[in-house]
Design an enzyme around this catalytic site. Sequence first.
Site: not given
Lengths: 245, 245, 245, 245
Positions: A93, A141, A208
Amino acid sequence: MTSTGHDVNSDALVQSPDSKHPANLICSLCRQFYGHGWVTGTGGGVSIRHDKHIFLAPSGVEKELMQPEHIFVMDYASREYIRRPLALKSSACTPLFLAAFTLRGAGCCIHTHSQWAVLVTLLCEAGMQGRKGVFEISQIEQIKGISRGGTGSTEIAEGGRKLGNLSYFDTMRIPIIENTAHEEDLKESLEKAMLEWPETCAVLVRRHGVYVWGKDVTQAKTQAESLDYLFQLAVEMHKLGLKWT
Amino acid sequence: MTSTGHDVNSDALVQSPDSKHPANLICSLCRQFYGHGWVTGTGGGVSIRHDKHIFLAPSGVEKELMQPEHIFVMDYASREYIRRPLALKSSACTPLFLAAFTLRGAGCCIHTHSQWAVLVTLLCEAGMQGRKGVFEISQIEQIKGISRGGTGSTEIAEGGRKLGNLSYFDTMRIPIIENTAHEEDLKESLEKAMLEWPETCAVLVRRHGVYVWGKDVTQAKTQAESLDYLFQLAVEMHKLGLKWT
Amino acid sequence: MTSTGHDVNSDALVQSPDSKHPANLICSLCRQFYGHGWVTGTGGGVSIRHDKHIFLAPSGVEKELMQPEHIFVMDYASREYIRRPLALKSSACTPLFLAAFTLRGAGCCIHTHSQWAVLVTLLCEAGMQGRKGVFEISQIEQIKGISRGGTGSTEIAEGGRKLGNLSYFDTMRIPIIENTAHEEDLKESLEKAMLEWPETCAVLVRRHGVYVWGKDVTQAKTQAESLDYLFQLAVEMHKLGLKWT
Amino acid sequence: MTSTGHDVNSDALVQSPDSKHPANLICSLCRQFYGHGWVTGTGGGVSIRHDKHIFLAPSGVEKELMQPEHIFVMDYASREYIRRPLALKSSACTPLFLAAFTLRGAGCCIHTHSQWAVLVTLLCEAGMQGRKGVFEISQIEQIKGISRGGTGSTEIAEGGRKLGNLSYFDTMRIPIIENTAHEEDLKESLEKAMLEWPETCAVLVRRHGVYVWGKDVTQAKTQAESLDYLFQLAVEMHKLGLKWT
């Protein structure tokens, strides 16, 4: 890999009695995310930018067992590892976290495999709700927990665009990109989505999970929570036959 | 803001070794509510009235990390803050908590963003169950955990109205008010609902969550739990094609 | 109430450093059951029979906060309280726990308000699965965690009836009785169900929850877990259009 | 049983201050799995192969309360118990764990009663998704957490077959075998499935649960987590009308 001349195993970079030290924060966040079901089976990841350094959870370590000695440290300017635990693999990543730091000025980026994130991408893909390339929800909200651009920083304002958090009457839109065989290959489309969707605080990856960022750990984490709440609510709404917008 | 002459940061008001001190109770409740998914992403809030003071969780702090030093303290009579952590924002829920203290004699008020609360408001809004402005359920044992008026205090009796907790054969009715762009703007309609529904212990806010109160922390918390149980059960009943009343 | 001559507040009966002491076990079970969502809002209860005494969780105390000093102790032979915390109310479940001790020779009885238990009673009531007065499921491995009669004791064998736990190919049947306005009024129908269903380890109460027992704490607790697993599985099976038998 | 001449209660085999000792690992895994709902009511089990020994959780002990003194130890070569706590029963899963060690070279095998595992076997059985004897899913990122053969060891490569973990574009296939009245009777069909499905890391047992293995504790556990994630996702996908492949 050690040709950089940096000390690749400098423990001082990750050892601190301060619970707010990035290496300690990554460990406590990983334990917490494991409890949320976000990082099952070593999936997902976290990275924190602090001063001139990037702190990264490694690949393949059970998230609830993460320890400071497992943390990788990269020099932000040179993109070179200045701490690299020899027995571990760096996270795939990493280029994606760097995109959030570089393109958004983020201080923290979180990647989860949350099933709610995956399910909303599947519902959008199937044309059941939302649109193929974007998750949309409005008038809930919890949307107010999401900042424009993800960091809500004034630096990214341009052309009179509104800043700060979304309001209750705004529609929150999170782009969805296609998954790729290798995580690092998401880089190009993730960067493209960041540029095309300047107000998003996150990018969903089809089948994913999701990447979420914030100007600091607190904002990234609370936005990850608010988004996951919205993804879960959206799935439950769909089960009940309720529309997202 | 310091023009009141009060010490705005008096730590003595929130520092106590007693786990039952309001500042400590707010912190432990926030941690517990985080575990229930009620206060995700800094959403929701808690306030306790104790003697002449109102203790309030601040805005924007991660609920599972709440500490006594984060707590705001207001003088109940003058409505002025006598402790106000300078780095924090007071909660936008404050006027709503005050409504419960003033109109109901509550000692504690809890606001959650529970997804089950949001989903029942959506089902009522869509006309799928209940009525547009009210959630109704009957003949579920857990209804007996709910007191008339929220506090079950004898003070609010009038015209021979029954007091104490609901019985198994009563229908529990919780009014639903519309959400507004800003939380503080809910004040008027929340107060109106409190006056029009003297038996309710809570007010649902459409697409937002719920406010629940009690004469003390225990009653407010156990009623919040019983209500959330009933909201969740109602959603599951709807999925199974079962009617609420 | 103190006319029995017994010391109504004898702390020695509930204070012990042994984690297996019944008063300590009730507290740890209550905390664990709170985590399972079985005793929300002070609902549900637990009782242990030990030597000549019955130990009982009180009414109205938050289960996750239960302490040994909250525990009631009754003399089994005389049915008189020998410890009765003055500020607390005894549990309305007491006569129901006594039924399990008396009619089944149980050593522990657990009452939960599990939503899964409530939902299976609703599905049976609506004629959607099972039968109106009985929950039935077969060919699920977890059924093997359930003993005939609840205690699996040889004492209750008669007429050559099989003993021990159910096998995979048995059908587990749990009777469902109607709920009443007051918990203590369930006594008659619960006792009737125990007599009519000698193989059951539990009685479901429509729109209310379940009573489960065992010869000791371990058996009662593991049977409560296995049953709750089966109730939850049954609800999920129904959502997926799968039959229970 | 003591005729083997081995010390049947050698505590030294299971007592260690090292948290990574197999006896300690089994206890911490059991506590963690209890939290996941995988080993409810003493169901499920874990075994670790270490050096010449097999460490096994016993039958009938509450998993969250497991202690090192409860652990059985078997000599791998002779298949004789070298530690056997006298008050406990050995696990009926033992021959199934041994199959994973023998046929797959596994170092750890985990058996869960996860409801998600049971539900996917029911959906396949009913012909609603997948195929009767096999669970199939594709194009979900978490599939990459699964290794070919379960251990990803090079030893099992033959005929040029690919090794290592599955890729995103692979279809994961987990065989489903029929349940039997007695757990030990699963041995033959489980071994058959292991031989017929050389790439699987697990075998599902219809209406029962799943066996998952890995070359060590970390791989077995993270694969069990990834599989459970996929089973749960598959059930949720089915509820939403989404196909698994």
